[in-house]
Design a protein around this motif. Structure first.
Motif, PDB file in Angstrom:
ATOM      1  N   GLY A 219      56.709  27.908  33.764  1.00  0.00           N
ATOM      2  CA  GLY A 219      56.543  26.457  33.709  1.00  0.00           C
ATOM      3  C   GLY A 219      56.256  25.974  32.297  1.00  0.00           C
ATOM      4  N   GLU A 220      56.074  24.656  32.152  1.00  0.00           N
ATOM      5  CA  GLU A 220      55.899  24.080  30.807  1.00  0.00           C
ATOM      6  C   GLU A 220      54.505  24.353  30.250  1.00  0.00           C
ATOM      7  N   THR A 221      53.489  24.241  31.124  1.00  0.00           N
ATOM      8  CA  THR A 221      52.127  24.561  30.692  1.00  0.00           C
ATOM      9  C   THR A 221      51.601  25.694  31.573  1.00  0.00           C
ATOM     10  N   ILE A 222      51.157  26.767  30.962  1.00  0.00           N
ATOM     11  CA  ILE A 222      50.640  27.902  31.737  1.00  0.00           C
ATOM     12  C   ILE A 222      49.119  27.957  31.595  1.00  0.00           C
ATOM     13  N   ASP A 223      48.485  28.776  32.439  1.00  0.00           N
ATOM     14  CA  ASP A 223      47.027  28.856  32.382  1.00  0.00           C
ATOM     15  C   ASP A 223      46.562  29.717  31.199  1.00  0.00           C
ATOM     16  N   ILE A 224      47.074  30.956  31.126  1.00  0.00           N
ATOM     17  CA  ILE A 224      46.589  31.869  30.081  1.00  0.00           C
ATOM     18  C   ILE A 224      47.763  32.407  29.287  1.00  0.00           C
ATOM     19  N   HIS A 225      47.650  32.355  27.959  1.00  0.00           N
ATOM     20  CA  HIS A 225      48.604  33.052  27.094  1.00  0.00           C
ATOM     21  C   HIS A 225      47.812  34.092  26.323  1.00  0.00           C
ATOM     22  N   GLY A 226      48.290  35.337  26.385  1.00  0.00           N
ATOM     23  CA  GLY A 226      47.537  36.405  25.749  1.00  0.00           C
ATOM     24  C   GLY A 226      48.354  37.223  24.774  1.00  0.00           C
ATOM     25  N   GLY A 227      47.625  38.056  24.021  1.00  0.00           N
ATOM     26  CA  GLY A 227      48.275  38.950  23.070  1.00  0.00           C
ATOM     27  C   GLY A 227      47.249  39.439  22.063  1.00  0.00           C
ATOM     28  N   GLY A 228      47.703  40.246  21.132  1.00  0.00           N
ATOM     29  CA  GLY A 228      46.821  40.767  20.089  1.00  0.00           C
ATOM     30  C   GLY A 228      46.531  39.692  19.048  1.00  0.00           C
ATOM     31  N   LEU A 229      45.382  39.859  18.412  1.00  0.00           N
ATOM     32  CA  LEU A 229      44.930  38.967  17.344  1.00  0.00           C
ATOM     33  C   LEU A 229      45.995  38.723  16.266  1.00  0.00           C
ATOM     34  N   ASP A 230      46.787  39.753  15.977  1.00  0.00           N
ATOM     35  CA  ASP A 230      47.794  39.651  14.918  1.00  0.00           C
ATOM     36  C   ASP A 230      48.926  38.689  15.296  1.00  0.00           C
ATOM     37  N   LEU A 231      48.976  38.252  16.553  1.00  0.00           N
ATOM     38  CA  LEU A 231      50.062  37.352  16.957  1.00  0.00           C
ATOM     39  C   LEU A 231      49.702  35.872  16.781  1.00  0.00           C
TER      40      LEU A 231
END
Ligand SMILES: [Zn+2]
Length: 452
Positions: A219-231
């Motif tokens: 969808g257009e707005t999601i609840d959580i976006h994650g990843g490593g600090l370097d991103l």
């Protein structure tokens, strides 16, 4: 109530999903051109644990978790060129390795694993929209995002313009209107992987992959976006800019969650520094996947984690203790509240691990308020340990070094039978299960062999 540290607001906030029946989480996945190292494994393990927590709190079907596979990239093209094979050979091989390695660490498959090469039309459509909105422009077969067209650019990394330009490591490119502009589409020369587009044959930039795949699957707005600090910069900054500008200003994610680095000595573990250790080689040395998983969870996910031999040894000692005390104990239905409270507090895994250890102590003062017998307390602790993704083996298997040869041979026979009856799902499950015990199997014309 779960509380999560949100990188965008720089504070710990109560996690209130937009729709608790369909919580959406996206984590940037691997670029498949080499074997994953322990630093790459950390986000996979951290967000797998967060997914388990969300499902515990909101229900087993509450979460849609997507983790992409970047299977078109200059590094992949270079690796394919070096070996003289098609890029798809490289990506198929390393994706399979990735799944095996993460499976060995007890990481469940995400619900959706979109592949960039299968999502090109969604990317082209998003780029066209950005051009229409005046946020992107074509130049010499490239399409670039115009950073000055987005007044909110920089909101996540909070960098000033000079730092952004320097940090983007911008190549000298005469077709750029502004040095901070970044590539959405680039041309592919003869013999290089590419797709037809309104701007000629080419391929997408990395950042637009994620924006387009999130839009299409979640969808257009999601609840959580994650990843490593370097991103955080430039990748997530660019994802935010693209998605917001394509969606009339709607935010891309309501919570931004980033894990810290794994360090080797005083430096970050990274392929470019050449100081990497891979789960594959650690498993080969006889360490168990559960030990590596719990070691990765032994520090708070936002903190740096120093990877050392001592850490592995200490974690194994913890698991020995857990298996001795809890290995044969049926998980109880009652929640070990202080354990779950720790996880709800921004996924505080070191505290959660400490809570289980306290339960096993002689005097567990903290658990005086636990209304029930010692047996019930241990049953709740057993369920808690399993919620961290460990204690998946029997006590016997654990102490026999990951299963004795007879049990492994029996599993291999079972898999051969499944393959004969063309039940490949079962065959794959058995292979992954064995990988989880640190056993690698190899098929050849003369049969199947295995080694630890
Ligand atoms: Zn991404």
């Amino acid at each position: 109530m779960i509380r999560l540290h949100d990188t965008l607001t720089r504070e710990k906030r109560p996690f209130v999903p937009f729709n608790p029946q369909r919580i959406t989480m996206y984590v940037c996945g691997p670029t498949v051109y080499g074997r994953a190292h322990i630093g790459n494994a950390r986000p996979a393990v951290v967000f797998d644990t967060l997914a388990r927590l969300i499902r515990h709190e909101f229900g087993p079907k509450s979460l849609v978790y997507a983790r992409n596979v970047t299977d078109v990239d200059d590094k992949i093209i270079a690796a394919a060129h070096k070996e003289g094979v098609d890029p798809s050979m490289i990506t198929a091989r390393y994706e399979q390795y990735y799944l095996e390695d993460m499976g060995a660490l007890g990481v469940n498959s995400p619900d959706i694993a979109p592949h960039a090469t299968e999502e090109i039309p969604a990317m082209v459509a998003m780029i066209e929209r950005l051009i229409e909105h005046g946020n992107a422009y074509e130049a010499q077969g490239h399409v670039l995002f115009s950073v000055p067209s987005d007044p909110d650019y920089g909101v996540l990394s909070k960098r000033d313009r000079e730092a952004m330009v320097a940090g983007a490591r911008v190549e000298v490119a005469p077709y750029k209107r502004d040095p901070a502009d970044f590539v959405l589409w680039k041309p592919s020369g003869e013999g290089v992987i590419g797709w037809d587009s309104p701007w000629g044959r080419g391929r997408p930039g990395w950042h637009v992959e994620c924006s387009a795949m999130i839009e299409r699957h979640l969808g257009e707005t999601i609840d959580i976006h994650g990843g490593g600090l370097d991103l955080i910069f430039p990748h997530h900054e660019n994802e935010i800019a693209q998605s917001r500008c394509a969606h009339g200003g709607l935010p891309l994610a309501r919570y931004w969650v980033h894990n810290g680095f794994v360090d080797m000595g005083s430096e970050k573990m990274s392929k470019s520094l050449g100081n990497i250790v891979t789960p594959a080689e650690l498993l080969e040395q006889g360490h168990k996947g559960e030990t590596l998983r719990l070691a990765l969870l032994s520090a708070h996910y936002r903190q740096p984690l120093a990877w050392t031999g001592d850490l592995i040894a200490q974690t194994k000692a913890v698991l020995d203790r857990w298996y001795r005390a809890l290995g044969d104990i049926e998980p109880g239905k009652r929640d070990l509240e202080p354990f779950w409270e720790a996880l709800r507090d921004d996924l505080n895994t070191p505290k959660a691990i400490a809570v289980i250890n306290e339960c096993l102590g002689e005097v567990s003062e903290d658990f005086e308020h636990f209304q029930g017998s010692r047996e019930e307390l241990l049953a709740s602790a057993s369920a808690a340990a399993r919620a961290l993704g460990v204690l998946a083996m029997s006590k016997e298997e654990w102490f026999q070094g990951g299963g004795d040869s007879k049990a492994i041979e029996a599993k291999i026979a079972e898999r051969a039978e499944a393959k004969r009856s063309r039940d490949f799902a079962t065959a794959d499950r058995i292979r992954d299960e064995l990988a989880g015990r640190g056993v690698t199997i190899e098929d050849s014309a003369t049969g199947t062999t295995w080694h630890r």
